[in-house]
Enzyme design. Structure first.
Site, PDB file in Angstrom:
ATOM      1  CB  CYS A  34      -1.009  -0.007   1.145  1.00 56.11           C
ATOM      2  SG  CYS A  34      -0.305   0.117   2.801  1.00 56.11           S
ATOM      3  CG  HIS A  91      -4.549   0.182   3.687  1.00 55.18           C
ATOM      4  ND1 HIS A  91      -3.728  -0.671   2.983  1.00 55.18           N
ATOM      5  CD2 HIS A  91      -5.524   0.559   2.825  1.00 55.18           C
ATOM      6  CE1 HIS A  91      -4.204  -0.817   1.750  1.00 55.18           C
ATOM      7  NE2 HIS A  91      -5.297  -0.064   1.628  1.00 55.18           N
ATOM      8  CG  HIS A 105      -6.609   0.587  -1.580  1.00 56.26           C
ATOM      9  ND1 HIS A 105      -6.650  -0.512  -0.768  1.00 56.26           N
ATOM     10  CD2 HIS A 105      -7.856   0.684  -2.108  1.00 56.26           C
ATOM     11  CE1 HIS A 105      -7.862  -1.054  -0.803  1.00 56.26           C
ATOM     12  NE2 HIS A 105      -8.609  -0.332  -1.615  1.00 56.26           N
TER      13      HIS A 105
END
Length: 116
Positions: A34, A91, A105
């Site tokens: 990510c 994240h 993402h």
């Protein structure tokens, strides 16, 4: 080059990488985690070298923070608390815009770059 053009190019590069494989601890050009994905998109287009982890990107004091979801603009980095570990940045992704509030993402759960 205008900021709007740079943001458009960052989002375009991100979208070009839809479906690229998620691989932990990689930052492109063919596989990403990510934070590697956000790092790659910003470095390739704008020459900005973000920190290399979601935690470090999310807590980086070098860049402006927004206070609410309503302030999000296309190209902004977004961070999420995905595990119970005391921090709020596990994240990372790139906000695509207020139309449907989507972001792009590299998803470990999906195993690839996706729009959510």
């Amino acid at each position: 080059m205008k900021i709007a053009t740079i943001i458009f190019m960052i989002i375009s590069l991100a979208i070009q990488n839809l479906g690229a494989n998620y691989v932990y601890a990689t930052a492109g050009p063919n596989t990403f985690d990510c934070s590697g994905f956000t790092y790659y998109c910003y470095k390739e287009i704008a020459g900005i070298e973000l920190p290399r982890s979601a935690y470090d990107q999310g807590y980086c004091e070098e860049y402006e923070k927004i206070e609410s979801i309503e302030e999000l603009q296309p190209g902004d980095l977004v961070f999420f608390n995905t595990i119970s570990d005391g921090d709020l940045s596990d994240h990372a992704g790139i906000y695509l815009g207020e139309k449907n509030n989507k972001f792009i993402h590299a998803s470990s759960g999906k195993g690839e770059v996706v729009i959510s």
